[in-house]
Design a protein around this motif. Structure first.
Motif, PDB file in Angstrom:
ATOM      1  N   GLU A  48      -6.683   5.656  -3.266  1.00 11.19           N
ATOM      2  CA  GLU A  48      -5.967   5.593  -2.011  1.00 11.19           C
ATOM      3  C   GLU A  48      -6.679   5.443  -0.902  1.00 11.19           C
ATOM      4  O   GLU A  48      -6.464   4.387   0.189  1.00 11.19           O
ATOM      5  CB  GLU A  48      -4.969   6.491  -1.999  1.00 11.19           C
ATOM      6  CG  GLU A  48      -3.993   6.671  -3.000  1.00 11.19           C
ATOM      7  CD  GLU A  48      -3.244   5.438  -3.877  1.00 11.19           C
ATOM      8  OE1 GLU A  48      -2.962   4.616  -2.780  1.00 11.19           O
ATOM      9  OE2 GLU A  48      -3.188   5.445  -4.758  1.00 11.19           O
ATOM     10  N   THR A  85       0.997   3.845  -3.180  1.00 12.08           N
ATOM     11  CA  THR A  85       0.504   5.245  -3.119  1.00 12.08           C
ATOM     12  C   THR A  85       1.593   6.246  -3.761  1.00 12.08           C
ATOM     13  O   THR A  85       1.047   7.175  -4.119  1.00 12.08           O
ATOM     14  CB  THR A  85       0.044   5.675  -1.367  1.00 12.08           C
ATOM     15  OG1 THR A  85      -0.803   4.561  -1.005  1.00 12.08           O
ATOM     16  CG2 THR A  85      -0.167   6.940  -1.407  1.00 12.08           C
ATOM     17  N   TYR A 112       0.755  -1.137  -0.043  1.00 12.85           N
ATOM     18  CA  TYR A 112       0.029  -0.139   0.108  1.00 12.85           C
ATOM     19  C   TYR A 112       0.716   1.290  -0.175  1.00 12.85           C
ATOM     20  O   TYR A 112       0.819   2.305  -0.826  1.00 12.85           O
ATOM     21  CB  TYR A 112      -0.784   0.015   1.279  1.00 12.85           C
ATOM     22  CG  TYR A 112      -1.904   1.234   1.240  1.00 12.85           C
ATOM     23  CD1 TYR A 112      -2.774   1.515   0.543  1.00 12.85           C
ATOM     24  CD2 TYR A 112      -1.265   2.155   2.345  1.00 12.85           C
ATOM     25  CE1 TYR A 112      -3.357   2.578   0.705  1.00 12.85           C
ATOM     26  CE2 TYR A 112      -2.155   3.452   2.339  1.00 12.85           C
ATOM     27  CZ  TYR A 112      -3.078   3.599   1.394  1.00 12.85           C
ATOM     28  OH  TYR A 112      -3.955   4.796   1.849  1.00 12.85           O
TER      29      TYR A 112
END
Length: 403
Positions: A133, A100, A96
């Motif tokens: 996101e 991002t 993640y």
């Protein structure tokens, strides 16, 4: 930021992808909950083709980026680090974080020219990126209790339905899934050619990799999610036909990317319907991703050359190589990609019937690209990029022999 710093990192990444053995892993225990990196078969394939596309995009950018070079290479390197980081990340948090970084940094690539269209495209892109996101962050929070461990090795059960939905939305935006794709024609159409090649060639695949990592493919099925993914994949394949009516070369190519990604999304849906067949479906996904990454990124670079120099015999030859492969003409990588795809869906007669004429969509889109290219007239052409694109065409022609 210098081009030479970027080319160093990109070259090291490609060498690492080629020579790092499957099973290689390492951890950073001091960062947050700890970061776990691992090279499995999936990440090795993604690492090799992604690094290769980054390499050709970097080399192309050396001559094509003539303004605000330091700023461009700064955002280029950050986006690259995010892309490579997510590929080798093997835990929920690390993936993640790098996803991002890649998504937000790409804003600087889309807005680079600072034209009115580029600014509009960049802000459309960043709105969708933020939605992506936030969706993923909430999905991870919701799924925390269902993860026995933050490593992807332990994701063997389906997360809660809301989390599955948010994962599909978050990664589907990046992958250009039908109804989540609206940012894509703007960003791909207005970014510099080297950035467009990356957006289509590798960043769309990051969304696909995310879905593969966070859902338990091969362990547990989900009929409803699989069914909807197949539906959105099929709609995406045919929705790409809207690009036939567009008047900008790179926008038409962007619609082609939406169509091509529909095939991979369809395979993902099938993977949730048929967990026992996941290994063969995964092979089709990986090869389709590799094939599309090489050929579509090359077409975006070629489009940049046509827009700059007009059409000439070299661009016609190269365009045919990449276009015929995307269409799936026999003895091209596209023919093998389509063969693997059709083999995966062969037990679904209705799906086979619906998708039988789908190659026509790609053909019409690429004919439209050729038609628009013929209208561009330039003098004093700079054809240095041919020294880069011709070798890539040879790579495209030999892809069919790797399986």
């Amino acid at each position: 930021m210098s081009f030479f710093i970027v080319i160093f990192f990109v070259s090291v990444s490609l060498l690492f992808g080629v020579f790092a053995p499957v099973g290689f892993s390492f951890e950073l225990e001091w960062f947050l909950f700890g970061l776990y990196f691992k090279i499995d078969f999936i990440s090795k394939v993604f690492l090799i083709f992604s690094s290769f596309v980054w390499l050709i995009a970097t080399l192309y950018g050396y001559t094509s980026i003539t303004t605000h070079k330091n700023r461009f290479w700064f955002w280029f390197l950050l986006t690259f680090l995010g892309n490579m980081g997510l590929i080798v990340s093997y835990d929920v948090i690390g993936f993640y974080i790098f996803f991002t970084l890649m998504s937000l940094s790409a804003f600087g690539l889309v807005i680079h020219s600072q034209s009115q269209k580029a600014i509009q495209a960049a802000f459309i892109y960043i709105k969708y990126a933020i939605i992506s996101e936030v969706s993923l962050f909430v999905a991870i929070i919701i799924s925390t209790n269902s993860f026995e461990n933050y490593s992807f090795e332990y994701i063997t059960t389906m997360p809660p339905p809301l989390a599955v939905f948010l994962f599909i939305v978050g990664f589907g935006i990046k992958a250009g899934v039908f109804l989540l794709h609206f940012w894509l024609p703007y960003a791909h159409g207005n970014a510099p050619a080297s950035a467009s090649a990356l957006l289509s060639g590798v960043m769309l695949k990051a969304g696909i990799l995310g879905i593969i990592r966070y859902l338990p493919f091969g362990h547990e099925g989900d009929f409803l999610t699989g069914f909807f993914l197949i539906c959105f994949g099929v709609f995406g394949i045919f929705f790409g036909a809207f690009g036939i009516f567009k008047k900008e070369i790179k926008v038409v190519l962007a619609y082609s990317s939406i169509s091509q990604m529909g095939y991979i999304v369809t395979l993902l849906g099938l993977g949730l319907l048929e967990p026992k067949l996941w290994d063969s479906i995964l092979l089709a996904i990986l090869f389709f991703s590799l094939h599309h990454a090489i050929n579509k990124s090359s077409l975006f670079l070629l489009a940049g050359e046509v827009l700059k120099n007009g059409l000439n015999i070299h661009y016609v030859i190269l365009g045919l190589v990449f276009s015929l492969s995307l269409i799936g003409i026999p003895f091209t990588s596209g023919s093998l990609a389509k063969e693997l795809f059709m083999g995966s869906i062969s037990s679904y007669d209705l799906l086979v019937t619906i998708l039988a004429p789908s190659s026509l969509i790609t053909a019409l889109l690429l004919i439209r690209v050729a038609s628009l290219s013929k209208k561009i007239k330039r003098e004093d052409a700079d054809v240095r990029a041919l020294y880069l694109i011709y070798p890539v065409s040879l790579v495209s022609l030999t892809l069919i022999h790797i399986i």
